[in-house]
Design an enzyme around this catalytic site. Structure first.
Site, short mmCIF file in Angstrom:
data_model
loop_
_atom_site.label_atom_id
_atom_site.label_comp_id
_atom_site.label_asym_id
_atom_site.label_seq_id
_atom_site.Cartn_x
_atom_site.Cartn_y
_atom_site.Cartn_z
CD GLN A 122 -1.39 7.31 -3.46
OE1 GLN A 122 -0.66 7.87 -2.44
NE2 GLN A 122 -3.31 6.58 -2.96
CB SER B 104 -1.33 -0.12 1.73
OG SER B 104 -1.90 1.07 1.51
N PRO B 105 -0.05 2.97 -0.37
CG PRO B 105 -1.25 3.71 -1.03
CD PRO B 105 -0.47 2.37 -1.59
NE ARG C 266 -5.48 3.15 -0.55
CZ ARG C 266 -4.62 3.09 0.14
NH1 ARG C 266 -3.90 4.13 1.81
NH2 ARG C 266 -4.49 2.24 -0.16
CE1 TYR D 243 -2.68 14.55 2.85
CE2 TYR D 243 -3.24 12.17 2.08
CZ TYR D 243 -2.88 13.45 2.88
OH TYR D 243 -1.73 12.62 3.57
C1 LIG Z 1 3.63 5.73 6.96
C2 LIG Z 1 3.02 5.59 6.53
C3 LIG Z 1 2.36 6.69 5.32
C4 LIG Z 1 1.73 6.54 4.44
N1 LIG Z 1 0.96 7.39 3.67
C5 LIG Z 1 0.49 7.18 2.25
C6 LIG Z 1 -0.29 8.16 1.39
O1 LIG Z 1 1.13 8.11 0.76
N2 LIG Z 1 -0.90 6.97 0.14
C7 LIG Z 1 -2.13 7.26 1.17
O2 LIG Z 1 -3.23 6.58 0.14
N3 LIG Z 1 -2.38 6.18 2.43
C8 LIG Z 1 -1.18 6.22 2.80
N4 LIG Z 1 -1.10 5.81 4.15
C9 LIG Z 1 -2.69 4.22 4.63
C10 LIG Z 1 -1.80 2.98 3.72
O3 LIG Z 1 -1.53 3.10 2.66
C11 LIG Z 1 -2.49 2.09 4.77
O4 LIG Z 1 -4.62 2.63 3.97
C12 LIG Z 1 -3.21 2.16 5.84
O5 LIG Z 1 -1.75 2.39 6.48
C13 LIG Z 1 -3.97 0.84 6.88
O6 LIG Z 1 -3.13 -0.07 6.43
P1 LIG Z 1 -1.96 -0.72 7.05
O7 LIG Z 1 -3.19 -1.69 8.56
O8 LIG Z 1 -2.04 -2.52 6.60
O9 LIG Z 1 -0.81 -0.19 8.03
C14 LIG Z 1 0.07 5.44 4.90
C15 LIG Z 1 0.30 4.67 6.06
C16 LIG Z 1 1.60 5.25 6.34
C17 LIG Z 1 1.53 3.94 7.91
#
Ligand SMILES: Cc1cc2nc3c(=O)[nH]c(=O)nc-3n(C[C@H](O)[C@H](O)[C@H](O)COP(=O)(O)O)c2cc1C
Ligand SMILES: Cc1cc2nc3c(=O)[nH]c(=O)nc-3n(C[C@H](O)[C@H](O)[C@H](O)COP(=O)(O)OP(=O)(O)OC[C@H]3O[C@@H](n4cnc5c(N)ncnc54)[C@H](O)[C@@H]3O)c2cc1C
Length: 763
Positions: A491, A413-414, A620, A572
């Site tokens: 993204q 995931s991003p 997204r 955003y």
């Molecule tokens: C450090 C960090 C940076 C993130 N940056 C982005 C991002 O740039 N774009 C985005 O859509 N989501 C971002 N997210 C959200 C994650 O893609 C994801 O949706 C969220 O962490 C939930 O997934 P998880 O439980 O597997 O961590 C970020 C999450 C973390 C932890």
């Protein structure tokens, strides 16, 4: 102790028995409104495990119950005329009447007084006369109502209608679910044998179907005649029967989910359905009642005062009750929404049903019925177009979107790294993304990469707006393509009202200490009191940003990215248009959902036109603002997805939240997956699930049940770039490709995994 028990169901009778066994001197009376054999319902389901608990408490009644158990191991699902059978589920059933008669007999033997045909209107006189009173007066407990201000009940009347019937048709080989499509909609039955001659046959349907049939106005006999017609192919000429003749009217009811803040008051305690109910589809109401009876009886003999015993009873039982209620809620919601799943292939439908409470996972199913699961996995690989159709965990099935084929369903995931310099990715990004691409996931996302300097979230965010950005990203993409078989997605986004903030590990979302840049958004709504108020975009701003998106997409294409994602989530810029929490516009871009989606869709159309035809684009979204009806709800997210689907978006990346400071998210394992499930199965659009998914078992269950097409893991990939390769090793899957230089590491890992399996006796 002088004890009065109000209500002689399983909870009341078993509490009486458990008390007497602990101290024969207790003077106990059970008051019951019905006659001894005048009980509603047919069979109840228990498990061997519950019976072991009962045997420890009272071997005599446990043995008598066991003698009358009907056992079955299989679950049959009849759907679209196909009967699918799986095994290893291990249930047992007993007639409710038989259970009560056994408990009544045992109570009498122990010297407990049973007063039948005694209606209790008010518990207070009993509280005055007895040392302790138990209110086990069932789902519609009068005691609970009398002290509603103390117990603070929360009663959620659910939408489906059901009626509890019986039949002499045999269902003795399997617990059977039957789904029938009628002229008024779907009607389904839960059928299970509970003695040699009789099976329970619960008929259920949604409220619209129930209305259209006019069941509400029918007598019980007329309702039964209609149900017999609906299920005639499954009844073998046998009748359906009611034993609720004492109930006036139709006998159809809505399930009330009962929760109470407190279970005791002065010298009275609530128990069983009076305190907390669990939906019949997970068959645990009687288990809860019986186990609570043991717990309270025990504490009344180990604790010095009534109050301490009551407190301990609540503490000890509440967690177990909540755990079961949570599984029961998942299960009942599945049945409420079952029409969403009825178009699934029978294999997937069956899997979805079996895993509906989320207590049974992919690997649990493998333990129960390895053959059935292997067939289901083979089906999954076949429909995914795998070259080799051998059974394999669903996470290792390929996936195709336009001209892009992913080797598996795991997505990195991003995740913002905050390590860019002046928008330019650095060696950090090179190492970070290339490591994840080597780690086995089918698709690696780069973090939100911004279309302009002022569209960055923080000064550490990367961009697609300078030639040096293009060169740096190209180096990364080239490595991924040259050295791995992962695919890489860019993204792109604009931070809008959440821009000009500090790095993730500083004060998240807080403005910069100095050097802030001006913000813009759908409306002049600041992210928080501490953040800048953004300018509401005018048409010129919209044109400028749209062109920046198109230019960024052009750069991503030249860098060689395989796929593009537009960031419409998390508060955003484009999310600020979609959410009514942040969009206060009164022009064509505010108000109705159609208006709020207008600008984001305009950006998508412009980018789509510039992006190569054979490469996919995902979007997204935040499928829930977590603020109730004031924001985007999961139902509105379905409409958003429909609009994206019509516009030509290939896959919806279903995230949630981060759109408002007022949000009150409900976290938990896979907590956002229900939104993906709903979108996928209500619109037919492909989806990606994300959010607290961290085990291979989660990924496989989500995919196999058709809750998403791809599964994104973010934080797990921060902890372990090789998450997918490690998952394969644990699952015993040897079909994944490791980088050549790492093969000795792979072989050692496989050997260790095999040894660990042998030690735990799995092999
Ligand atoms: C450090 C960090 C940076 C993130 N940056 C982005 C991002 O740039 N774009 C985005 O859509 N989501 C971002 N997210 C959200 C994650 O893609 C994801 O949706 C969220 O962490 C939930 O997934 P998880 O439980 O597997 O961590 C970020 C999450 C973390 C932890
Ligand atoms: C359709 C359906 C299917 C179910 N299937 C299962 C299953 O498979 N497995 C399972 O474990 N559970 C099942 N249950 C749930 C199960 O029946 C209850 O959870 C369980 O009976 C709870 O026991 P209880 O003693 O708390 O309440 P009840 O069994 O409801 O007993 C309460 C008793 O109090 C009496 N009473 C109520 N008010 C008064 C009054 N004012 N004065 C005097 N007496 C009164 C009632 O007559 C009744 O006998 C099912 C429930 C339904 C509705």
């Amino acid at each position: 102790m002088k004890v009065a028990i109000l209500g002689g169901g399983p909870a009341g009778l078993y509490f009486a028995i458990s008390m007497k066994l602990r101290d024969a001197a207790h003077d106990i009376t059970v008051f019951e409104r019905n006659k001894p054999d005048d009980t509603f319902g047919w069979g109840v389901v228990l498990s061997d495990e519950t019976l072991d608990n009962l045997a420890e408490n009272d071997p005599v009644s446990a043995e008598r119950i066991r003698e009358h158990f009907a056992y079955w191991d299989d679950i049959a699902v009849v759907h679209k005329g196909v009967r699918t059978l799986s095994t290893g589920h291990g249930f047992c059933g007993i007639g409710r009447m038989r259970l009560l008669i056994l408990l009544q007999e045992r109570a009498r033997e122990l010297g407990i007084r049973l007063e039948f045909e005694t209606e209790i209107d008010d518990p207070r006189p009993f509280m005055a006369e007895y040392d302790m009173v138990l209110a086990s007066d069932g789902l519609n407990s009068r005691t609970r109502t009398t002290f509603a201000d103390v117990f603070k009940p929360d009663i959620d009347v659910r939408k489906c209608k059901f009626v509890w019937l019986g039949t002499h048709q045999k269902f003795d080989d399997a617990f059977t679910f039957i789904f029938e499509k009628t002229e008024h909609g779907w009607v389904w039955a839960h059928a299970y044998q509970f003695d040699d001659e009789t099976a329970t046959f619960i008929v259920e349907c949604g409220p619209e179907t129930w209305e259209k049939f006019g069941f509400g106005e029918m007598s019980q006999q007329d309702s039964i005649a209609v149900c017999e017609r609906i299920f005639k192919d499954h009844l073998g000429g046998h009748k359906l029967m009611t034993n609720a003749n004492h109930i006036r009217g139709s006998a159809w009811i809505n399930f009330p989910r009962v929760l109470c803040e407190r279970w005791s008051h002065e010298n009275i305690a609530l128990m069983g359905d009076a305190a907390a109910s669990a939906h019949f589809s997970i068959g645990s109401g009687t288990k809860l009642a019986l186990e609570s009876a043991i717990a309270l009886a025990e504490y009344l003999h180990t604790e010095p005062t009534l109050k301490e015993a009551f407190d301990k009873y609540e503490d000890a039982r509440r967690l177990e009750v909540l755990r079961l209620q949570s599984a029961a809620r998942n299960s009942l919601e599945w049945f409420e929404e079952v029409e969403r799943y009825l178009d699934l292939d029978p294999v997937q439908f069956n899997y979805s049903l079996l895993t509906r409470s989320q207590r049974i996972s992919h690997e649990n199913l493998r333990m129960r019925d390895p053959e059935w699961l292997a067939d289901a996995e083979t089906w999954f690989q076949q429909q995914a177009g795998a070259e080799d159709n051998a059974a394999r965990a669903p996470m290792f099935a390929p996936y195709k979107l336009r001209g892009l084929t992913l080797k598996n369903r795991v997505v990195v995931s991003p995740m913002a790294q905050y390590k860019a310099v002046d928008g330019c990715p650095t060696d950090w990004h090179m190492v970070h993304y290339c490591e994840r691409a080597k780690g086995g996931a089918g698709l690696v996302y780069i973090e939100m990469t911004c279309v302009s300097p002022e569209g960055r979230i923080t000064p550490g965010c990367p961009g697609f707006y300078k030639p040096e950005h293009e060169a740096a990203w190209t180096r990364i993409v080239d490595f991924v393509h040259r050295e791995t078989d992962a695919r890489i997605c860019a993204q792109i986004g604009h931070s809008g009202p959440k821009g000009s903030t500090q790095l993730g590990w500083e004060e998240m979302d807080a403005p910069l200490k100095d050097g802030n840049w001006p913000l813009m958004a759908a409306s002049e709504v600041a992210w928080s009191d501490a953040n800048q108020t953004p300018k509401a975009m005018d048409r010129d701003d919209m044109d400028t940003v749209r062109d920046q998106f198109v230019a960024a997409a052009g750069m991503a294409e030249r860098c060689g990215f395989d796929m593009l994602e537009l960031h419409f989530a998390h508060g955003y810029l484009l999310s600020s248009f979609i959410s009514p929490m942040t969009n206060k516009r009164t022009d064509d871009y505010g108000g109705s959902l159609e208006n709020r989606m207008r600008y984001p869709l305009e950006i998508f159309a412009a980018v789509r036109a510039a992006w190569p035809e054979d490469k996919p684009i995902s979007v997204r979204i935040s499928a829930n603002d977590w603020v109730g009806d004031a924001g985007v709800t999961p139902a509105e997210a379905v409409e958003i997805a429909r609009m994206l689907q019509e516009a030509g978006v290939d896959i919806c990346d279903v995230s949630a939240g981060q759109t408002s400071k007022q949000a009150r998210p409900v976290y938990g394992r896979m907590f956002q997956t229900p939104f993906s499930d709903r979108i996928r199965n209500e619109t037919g659009m492909a989806t990606m699930a994300v959010g607290n998914i961290y085990e291979p078992d989660h990924v496989n269950s989500i995919l196999m049940a058709g809750r998403a097409d791809l599964v994104c893991l973010a934080r797990p990939h921060l902890a372990d770039p090789y998450w997918t390769l490690h998952a394969a090793a644990t699952l015993g899957d040897r079909g994944v490709t490791w980088p050549d230089p790492y093969l000795p590491g792979r072989d050692q890992l496989y050997r260790l995994a095999e040894r660990a399996e042998q030690m735990t006796g799995k092999v």
